[in-house]
Design an enzyme around this catalytic site. Sequence first.
Site, short mmCIF file in Angstrom:
data_model
loop_
_atom_site.label_atom_id
_atom_site.label_comp_id
_atom_site.label_asym_id
_atom_site.label_seq_id
_atom_site.Cartn_x
_atom_site.Cartn_y
_atom_site.Cartn_z
N HIS A 37 17.10 39.88 44.46
CA HIS A 37 15.93 39.98 43.57
C HIS A 37 14.85 38.99 44.03
O HIS A 37 13.99 38.60 43.23
CB HIS A 37 16.26 39.64 42.10
CG HIS A 37 17.18 40.60 41.41
ND1 HIS A 37 18.11 40.18 40.48
CD2 HIS A 37 17.29 41.95 41.49
CE1 HIS A 37 18.76 41.23 40.03
NE2 HIS A 37 18.30 42.31 40.62
N GLU A 41 7.88 44.66 41.68
CA GLU A 41 8.39 44.55 43.04
C GLU A 41 7.65 45.47 44.00
O GLU A 41 7.44 45.13 45.16
CB GLU A 41 9.90 44.86 43.04
CG GLU A 41 10.70 43.73 42.42
CD GLU A 41 12.12 44.13 42.03
OE1 GLU A 41 12.28 44.83 41.01
OE2 GLU A 41 13.06 43.76 42.75
N ARG A 78 11.97 48.46 50.57
CA ARG A 78 12.82 47.41 50.01
C ARG A 78 14.15 47.47 50.74
O ARG A 78 14.81 48.50 50.76
CB ARG A 78 13.02 47.65 48.51
CG ARG A 78 13.99 46.66 47.93
CD ARG A 78 14.21 46.91 46.46
NE ARG A 78 15.03 45.83 45.93
CZ ARG A 78 16.10 46.04 45.16
NH1 ARG A 78 16.46 47.27 44.84
NH2 ARG A 78 16.80 45.04 44.73
N ASN A 83 12.03 52.56 47.79
CA ASN A 83 13.22 51.80 47.43
C ASN A 83 14.37 52.81 47.43
O ASN A 83 14.56 53.55 46.47
CB ASN A 83 13.03 51.18 46.05
CG ASN A 83 14.25 50.40 45.60
OD1 ASN A 83 15.28 50.37 46.28
ND2 ASN A 83 14.14 49.77 44.45
N ARG A 100 27.98 44.81 35.90
CA ARG A 100 28.66 43.85 36.80
C ARG A 100 29.13 42.63 36.02
O ARG A 100 28.42 42.14 35.14
CB ARG A 100 27.71 43.40 37.91
CG ARG A 100 27.48 44.46 38.97
CD ARG A 100 26.43 44.00 39.97
NE ARG A 100 25.30 44.91 39.97
CZ ARG A 100 24.10 44.64 40.46
NH1 ARG A 100 23.84 43.46 40.99
NH2 ARG A 100 23.13 45.54 40.41
#
Length: 398
Positions: free
Chosen positions: A181, A385, A92, A7, A242
């Site tokens: 996601h 993940e 990813r 990732n 965010r």
Amino acid sequence: MNVLVINSGSSSIKYQLLDPDSARVVAAGVVQRIGEPVAEGSPSIEHQSEGRTFEHDGEVPDHATGLRLVFDLFAESGHDLAEAGLRAVGHRVVHGGEVFYEPTLVTDEVLEAISQLSALAPLHNPANVVGIESARELLPGVPQVAVFDTAFFHGLPAAAKTYAIDAKVAAAHGVRRYGFHGTSHQYVSGQVAEFLGREPAELNQIVLHLGNGASASAIRGGKAVDTTMGLTPLEGLVMGTRSGDLDPGIIFHLIRTADMDVNDVDALLNRQSGIKGLAGVNDFRELGRLIDTGDAAARLAFDVYIHRLRRYIGAYLVELGRVDAITFTAGVGENDARVRAAALAELERFGIRVDPARNTAKDRSARYISPDDAEVAVLVVPTNEELAIARAAARLVG
Ligand code: AMP
């Protein structure tokens, strides 16, 4: 046979070597502060393998060097990747645009197409491309598989994925809701079905992926029908740094009146907003401590976060009509009982209840936090993940 999962982010690379069948992790680590000066007392690479930790302290100038150093640490820890008979490397990749919606074997053309999608994800896709290029160079014979964060949301209904702007402008510039996601939402919703002993096709679910980035999804019969993130991962829930949803007019207002240009506003909304912008910290452990000391800004940040989360839970209850399971996952969702309790407080009339003892129990496995006789199963399910990417990559290469 193992899969290496990479990732690659803008200034970091996270990786795991794992067996997709047994989920056993052989080694895992992170390269941090790529392209930044070394930080005293904080290693740039931490590599864990079979209970031992290996570190690298020097500066890591770029991703290619970072990955090369990681390969050295693998060799040092007794798992030379060149000799490990790797099944695949799973990457990813954040944005798949309209082009990619399934795990994809990387070729020169695929790599070029991922690179072309950088306009939609300027912080993420270039870093993903560098990660793939480096891994191809270091492991020339091993299949490289790209797994896209947007893929699970590719089939969103038109009404959920369309922004109400000039349709020609939207089509010309790829402006639609993509969602992110996806690997986590798909994995967790699959785990929920397994946990409940039901077929995914029978279940209506809401999944709340609450980490540093945060998103919610509505899933009907195993297919995503709505999600909170949009063209970019900025839309939707309040996150660590965010803003999530806001009046787009705020952007014009700041550019016109606050002496900010578009990059300043981009940085403001992505890095200086959310919980951090309101409370000065972005970690929920810190936030909890501040709230306990009576810090009013921290309390407000928490309340704004919960207000937004409940707004989407309400929206998805209506969209789905019937909800079988609501599931919390990722760093905040798996660990913060206060967030979970507040998110679902006073929803008894909808069959949604949280048992306080179950909610605060220290348990790291998938579990109920609703009482046994509740109409809606409320669950905490750890996301994974890396495992999902490793399995997707292994499936693709056969
Ligand atoms: P993730 O992006 O899924 O890795 O989540 C990272 C975030 O999870 C951190 O920034 C924290 O806000 C939150 N987190 C991690 N551990 C805890 C904990 N024990 N309690 C509350 N929040 C936590």
